[in-house]
Design an enzyme around this catalytic site. Structure first.
Site, PDB file in Angstrom:
ATOM      1  NE  ARG A 180      59.155  -2.868 -62.816  1.00 49.93           N
ATOM      2  CZ  ARG A 180      59.967  -1.865 -63.174  1.00 49.93           C
ATOM      3  NH1 ARG A 180      59.467  -0.726 -63.593  1.00 49.93           N
ATOM      4  NH2 ARG A 180      61.274  -2.009 -63.119  1.00 49.93           N
ATOM      5  CG  HIS A 228      62.153   1.708 -69.852  1.00 52.97           C
ATOM      6  ND1 HIS A 228      61.760   0.657 -69.091  1.00 52.97           N
ATOM      7  CD2 HIS A 228      63.146   1.233 -70.656  1.00 52.97           C
ATOM      8  CE1 HIS A 228      62.473  -0.411 -69.402  1.00 52.97           C
ATOM      9  NE2 HIS A 228      63.328  -0.085 -70.351  1.00 52.97           N
ATOM     10  CD  GLU A 243      58.004   1.642 -67.902  1.00 50.65           C
ATOM     11  OE1 GLU A 243      58.798   1.569 -68.857  1.00 50.65           O
ATOM     12  OE2 GLU A 243      58.324   1.354 -66.734  1.00 50.65           O
ATOM     13  CG  HIS A 280      59.208  -1.919 -67.324  1.00 48.70           C
ATOM     14  ND1 HIS A 280      60.244  -1.053 -67.081  1.00 48.70           N
ATOM     15  CD2 HIS A 280      59.582  -3.118 -66.785  1.00 48.70           C
ATOM     16  CE1 HIS A 280      61.199  -1.681 -66.408  1.00 48.70           C
ATOM     17  NE2 HIS A 280      60.828  -2.939 -66.228  1.00 48.70           N
ATOM     18  CD  GLU A 314      62.920   5.402 -67.166  1.00 48.39           C
ATOM     19  OE1 GLU A 314      61.686   5.409 -67.360  1.00 48.39           O
ATOM     20  OE2 GLU A 314      63.530   4.414 -66.725  1.00 48.39           O
TER      21      GLU A 314
HETATM   22  O1  0X9 Z   1      64.140   0.520 -63.314  1.00 56.17           O
HETATM   23  C1  0X9 Z   1      64.101   0.313 -64.538  1.00 56.17           C
HETATM   24  O2  0X9 Z   1      64.069  -0.789 -65.042  1.00 56.17           O
HETATM   25  C2  0X9 Z   1      64.074   1.517 -65.475  1.00 56.17           C
HETATM   26  N1  0X9 Z   1      63.167   2.491 -64.968  1.00 56.17           N
HETATM   27  S1  0X9 Z   1      61.566   2.217 -65.039  1.00 56.17           S
HETATM   28  O3  0X9 Z   1      60.912   3.230 -64.268  1.00 56.17           O
HETATM   29  N2  0X9 Z   1      61.080   2.413 -66.536  1.00 56.17           N
HETATM   30  O4  0X9 Z   1      61.287   0.893 -64.616  1.00 56.17           O
HETATM   31  C3  0X9 Z   1      65.433   2.147 -65.530  1.00 56.17           C
HETATM   32  C4  0X9 Z   1      66.536   1.223 -65.899  1.00 56.17           C
HETATM   33  C5  0X9 Z   1      67.818   1.956 -66.127  1.00 56.17           C
HETATM   34  N3  0X9 Z   1      68.907   1.180 -65.694  1.00 56.17           N
HETATM   35  C6  0X9 Z   1      70.058   1.083 -66.378  1.00 56.17           C
HETATM   36  N4  0X9 Z   1      70.239   1.703 -67.491  1.00 56.17           N
HETATM   37  N5  0X9 Z   1      70.952   0.327 -65.840  1.00 56.17           N
HETATM   38 ZN    ZN Z   2      60.442   0.833 -67.641  1.00 55.10          ZN
END
Ligand code: 0X9
Ligand code: ZN
Ligand code: ZN
Length: 454
Positions: free
Chosen positions: A243, A313, A188, A185, A388
């Protein structure tokens, strides 16, 4: 008047670096809203959809649920209307970021400080634009030719080269792999900072750290410092809060696929959007994007060797386990929890910071499909974690540079704890192998005893 503005802007470009080309977020606010009831959540979802608001947490409208904190950027033009509406519906909120542009500008003061000229002066406590990261990769490769190989991963939509490092000693035997990617992303930034920091850590401690010294003989680190390069550059030149990647759709009326919704795993079935104007657009088909294809291709090609897949992330301070597309946990969930909990404990010792650990859907409170973390799990990689990093929303994506160091330090601690797990469980002379040798010897002695005496 227009001409005057334009000239001022051009002047500003020379003095401050292109601020007139950029999307401005003047007096945009990030609100922290806590819907108390299902009705509240519904209203919020409706507003988000109607105004196509930039959700920071959760990042899809369906993720808005009663009792869960929502962070959302409201364009200045809608701030008053939004607040009125919230008051009217009796939904509690507070202002998380008072002026998004001001916060971005504050960080840019640091960003402009100094351009890196050599590896020795490369500042790992700053964010770096892509041209500097390309240079940095070349310098790392040059300086550590024995240990580091720079390899081509593939091309981005805008025809830029994505490279990754393979770090480890050459070996006759098949090596295990710990795979880390950063910058899926674009906005980030601390994720991208982490990959650089981690490479530096590997290269500066591998001689003194006994575990690492041993690991590098039998394990290769595959590190992709910036995956979504087009998006990352776009956040530096044009739109800080971008993003996705930069592929155009609908005759250029909208741009960008969310690369973490584009992997071929339950693609676009939940928590993703088919509308290319949204932040979670899953793309026209599974793995439609060049970037996705390149990463998936590399991972597939070395899949049996990969022990850990880590994807970095921000933000939210979490270590997420599969799954995001369903409430079920993966078959190795208990083991994965054990390893992540240990990593989290170690991390806490560093800066007294703790992350939330658990299955993605339950920890972040929304579903997603097509994520790289779930995809890695479903092709059979045992340990797949989505990190994260900091923070919890105080600065959000504009994490100030003075937090890069502590963030990267604590994350390095967590990752090194996982490296230690590989050391203890997957190496030739690991604890398990040593135990096996002892058991073997013991059995041999008993057998010998029997043969000789009976
Ligand atoms: O939503 C996302 O893609 C990720 N969070 S972000 O705020 N960086 O965009 C989290 C993805 C986590 N999902 C899985 N591990 N399935
Ligand atoms: Zn992300
Ligand atoms: Zn006997």
């Amino acid at each position: 008047m227009k001409l005057v503005l334009w000239i001022l802007c051009l002047l500003g470009t020379f003095l401050y670096g292109g601020s007139c080309l950029k999307v401005q977020y003047n007096r945009d606010q990030v609100l922290r809203i806590i819907p108390q009831t299902a009705k509240h959540a519904e209203h919020l979802q409706e507003l988000t959809n109607r105004w196509l608001l930039d959700l920071w947490q959760p990042n899809i409208p369906e993720g808005i649920n009663a009792g869960r904190e929502v962070h959302v950027r409201i364009p200045s033009s809608h701030v008053n209307e939004m607040k009125d509406t919230l008051l009217q519906y009796d939904i509690p909120y507070s202002v998380l970021i008072d002026d998004v542009q001001q916060m971005i500008d504050m960080n840019n003061v640091y960003n402009k400080k100094m351009k890196a000229v050599s590896l020795e002066t490369y500042d790992y406590t700053q964010y770096h634009p892509m041209d500097e990261i390309y240079d940095w990769m070349d310098q790392i490769k040059e300086k550590h030719q024995d240990l580091v190989t720079k390899l081509y991963l593939g091309s981005t939509y805008e025809r830029r080269s994505i490279y990754y490092f393979r770090i480890g000693w050459p070996s006759e035997k098949k090596k295990k792999v710990i795979f880390i990617d950063c910058g899926i992303h674009a906005r980030e930034w601390v994720s991208v900072a982490f990959c650089q920091w981690f490479v530096k850590e590997l290269l500066s401690t591998h001689q003194t750290d006994a575990i690492l010294a041993k690991v590098l003989k039998e394990v290769d680190f595959y590190i992709v410092p910036v995956f979504n390069i087009d998006g990352y550059i776009y956040t530096w030149t044009t739109e800080r809060l971008w993003r996705k990647n930069r592929a155009p759709f609908n005759n250029g009326t909208c741009y960008g696929v969310d690369l973490n919704r584009n992997f071929d795993v339950q693609w676009c079935t939940i928590g993703a959007s088919r509308n290319c104007s949204t932040n979670t657009f899953c793309g026209p088909s599974p793995a439609s994007e060049l970037e996705t294809k390149a990463l998936a291709g590399l991972i597939e090609s070395i899949k049996p060797s990969i022990v850990f897949y880590l994807t970095m992330h921000s933000y939210g301070k979490m270590i997420l386990l599969p799954y995001g597309y369903k409430d079920d946990v993966s078959k190795d969930h208990e083991l994965m929890m054990k390893v992540a909990t240990k990593a989290n404990e170690k991390m806490k010792e560093k800066h007294n910071n703790e992350y939330a650990v658990g299955a993605s859907a339950s920890v972040i409170g929304y579903y997603d499909s097509g994520s790289s973390g779930d995809w890695a799990t479903d092709i059979g990689i045992t340990f797949s974690y989505t990190f994260e990093l900091r923070d919890n929303g105080t600065y959000g994506f504009q994490l100030p540079p003075d937090q890069i160091k502590p963030t990267c330090e604590e994350t390095t601690t967590a990752v090194m704890s996982m490296v230690e797990y590989v050391h203890d469980n997957y190496l030739e002379n690991s604890a398990m192998a040593v135990t096996a040798v002892w058991i073997n010897m013991f059995i041999s002695v008993i057998c010998l005893h029997y043969t000789v005496n009976h």
